[in-house]
Design a protein around this motif. Structure first.
Motif, mmCIF file in Angstrom:
data_model
loop_
_atom_site.group_PDB
_atom_site.id
_atom_site.type_symbol
_atom_site.label_atom_id
_atom_site.label_comp_id
_atom_site.label_asym_id
_atom_site.label_seq_id
_atom_site.Cartn_x
_atom_site.Cartn_y
_atom_site.Cartn_z
ATOM 1 N N ASP A 406 1.355 3.104 -1.559
ATOM 2 C CA ASP A 406 1.551 3.795 -0.102
ATOM 3 C C ASP A 406 0.415 3.141 1.003
ATOM 4 N N HIS A 407 -0.601 2.987 0.365
ATOM 5 C CA HIS A 407 -1.648 2.070 1.261
ATOM 6 C C HIS A 407 -1.015 1.033 1.682
ATOM 7 N N ARG A 410 1.655 1.420 4.453
ATOM 8 C CA ARG A 410 0.716 1.548 5.691
ATOM 9 C C ARG A 410 0.347 0.535 6.330
ATOM 10 N N ASP A 413 2.743 -1.450 7.945
ATOM 11 C CA ASP A 413 3.196 -1.247 9.180
ATOM 12 C C ASP A 413 2.089 -1.340 10.555
ATOM 13 N N GLN A 414 0.740 -1.441 10.113
ATOM 14 C CA GLN A 414 -0.315 -1.557 10.937
ATOM 15 C C GLN A 414 -0.252 -3.125 11.181
#
Length: 452
Positions: A406-407, A410, A413-414
């Motif tokens: 999950d990290h 993210r 995406d960043q």
């Protein structure tokens, strides 16, 4: 075409996002600059914080007329100006000396006061002239020294503390030292003295006032009243430099009756406008421009006085604003911008110029700052990826690996939302590949752990 528009919107959104991050990155420096700018703004004080109160003499005098003109100019330009009338110079001087007085500007006629009397004030120059009129009745008088002639004769010299009374004493003492206050020197208010002279109760009246003064005009229009000539006017000016010579030409009062029958040489003094040293520059510019406007719109009976305002009585020190006015003239933007904006630019142009000089090298380096921030952001993402890879390696259960996954997503995406400069593009795509590889590794670890 639609593809280009969508790309542009996405492009701008990412640009805004990265500048937001850059702003957070440089927040301490931005705060420091903001504090410095606020301090400069407070120091410059672009707008007046207190009302201006101008002291004038009694109604109908030259200073009263000037006060009305100044108030009109101030009102048109959105500046408050309060007028306070006083009966004489002594009262004005007392108010100016009083720290608790609200008066912070006043007129002082040259010769009626000295710089020592007003230590906290600076001059904006001479804004008007005040002729010294000596009216008399009876047969024509031709003497070298009119003051000596009236040394022992009844003459009205103005109420105590007025400009007329002070200048009469100065001129009388010039060639008649030790004269003092004699009973025949009648200290009457000008209006009362004019009535007495017209009624024939006194012989003469000495008054310091403008040509347009109602009292002066009343006496000039009376056929029974004559105007004293000063044959030694040039000598008076030489002895008392604050004075100047003016002339009432033959027939200047009434050309049909040729009054006066001959040129009349007279003395005149300058009307100085003094302000407290801390009066705001905007207010000082308003006074100077108002004085210039009044002079341009007023028909000057004595053209020899020259254009006003001017700096003639050099005993009073000029303010820095007045110094710029007399040496450099009025800045051109006063003719194109609203007064408040023009005066603001005049007050802060030095600061604005300094900021401009500072902004040039900053602007040249802004691309470098942006590039540094771009690189720093990429390196931060690389470090985050390194920590996530370590966590992935240490994970022993499928739940732990899913948390790391999950990290990683993210982070992907960043990174995708991060705008980078051109020369950092290779690092950007390298980071994207590394993150994608880590996500693949995490998926494989989850599949392997779930089979156990």
């Amino acid at each position: 075409m639609s593809h280009i528009k969508l790309y542009s919107k996405f492009d701008l959104a990412r640009e805004a996002s990265v500048w937001k991050k850059i702003g957070i990155f440089y927040l301490p420096i931005v705060l420091l600059i903001a504090v410095a700018a606020a301090a400069i703004f407070f120091y410059v004080e672009p707008f007046p914080r207190q009302h201006t109160v101008l002291a004038t003499e009694q109604r109908g005098t030259v200073t009263d007329q000037l006060g009305d003109g100044f108030q009109s100019f101030f009102e048109r330009n959105g500046l408050p100006l309060q007028i306070e009338s006083r009966t004489g110079l002594d009262e004005i001087e007392k108010d100016l000396r009083d720290p608790g007085s609200k008066i912070n500007a006043s007129f002082v006629v040259s010769g009626a006061g000295s710089p020592a009397d007003y230590p906290g004030l600076v001059s904006l120059g001479n804004v008007a002239i005040a002729p010294l009129w000596l009216f008399y009745r009876g047969d024509a008088i031709s003497v070298d020294d009119p003051f000596e002639y009236y040394r022992d004769k009844p003459i009205a010299i103005g109420a105590p503390g007025t400009v007329s009374q002070k200048l009469f004493k100065t001129l009388m003492e010039l060639n008649n030292p030790g004269t003092g206050d004699k009973p025949n020197f009648l200290k009457l208010p000008h209006a009362e003295a004019a009535d007495q002279l017209l009624a024939g109760n006194i012989d003469a009246l000495f008054i310091v006032d403008a040509f347009s003064s109602p009292i002066v005009q009343r006496l000039l229009q009376s056929p029974d009243i004559k105007l004293m000539n000063f044959p030694l006017v040039d000598a008076y000016v030489r002895r008392l430099p604050f004075l100047q010579k003016v002339t009432v030409p033959r027939g200047g009062i009434d050309i049909s009756e040729i009054r006066p029958p001959l040129d009349v040489a007279m003395l005149a003094s300058g009307v100085n406008l003094l302000v407290e040293k801390d009066v705001h520059p905007t207010v000082q510019w308003a006074f100077l421009l108002a004085a210039r406007e009044i002079n341009l719109k007023t028909s000057n009976f004595f053209p020899s006085a020259g254009n006003l305002p001017q700096y003639k009585d050099r005993g009073f020190p000029l303010s820095p604003v007045a110094t710029r006015f007399y040496t450099s003239g009025v800045p051109g933007f006063f003719g194109y911008l609203p007064f408040w904006l023009a005066s603001l630019l005049e007050n802060v142009w030095v600061v604005l110029f300094a900021l401009f000089l500072l902004a040039l090298p900053i602007f040249k380096k802004i691309v470098g700052y942006r590039g540094f921030a771009s690189q720093k952001l990429l390196w931060l993402h690389f470090w985050e990826l390194r920590y996530l890879e370590d966590e992935l390696k240490d994970s022993r259960t499928a739940a732990d690996v899913k948390s790391v996954l999950d990290h990683l997503r993210r982070l992907d995406d960043q990174v995708a939302a991060t705008w980078v400069v051109d020369d950092q593009m290779r690092h950007y795509f390298n980071l994207r590949r590394c993150v994608a590889s880590a996500i693949q590794d995490a998926d494989k670890r989850i599949a392997a752990l779930e089979k156990l």
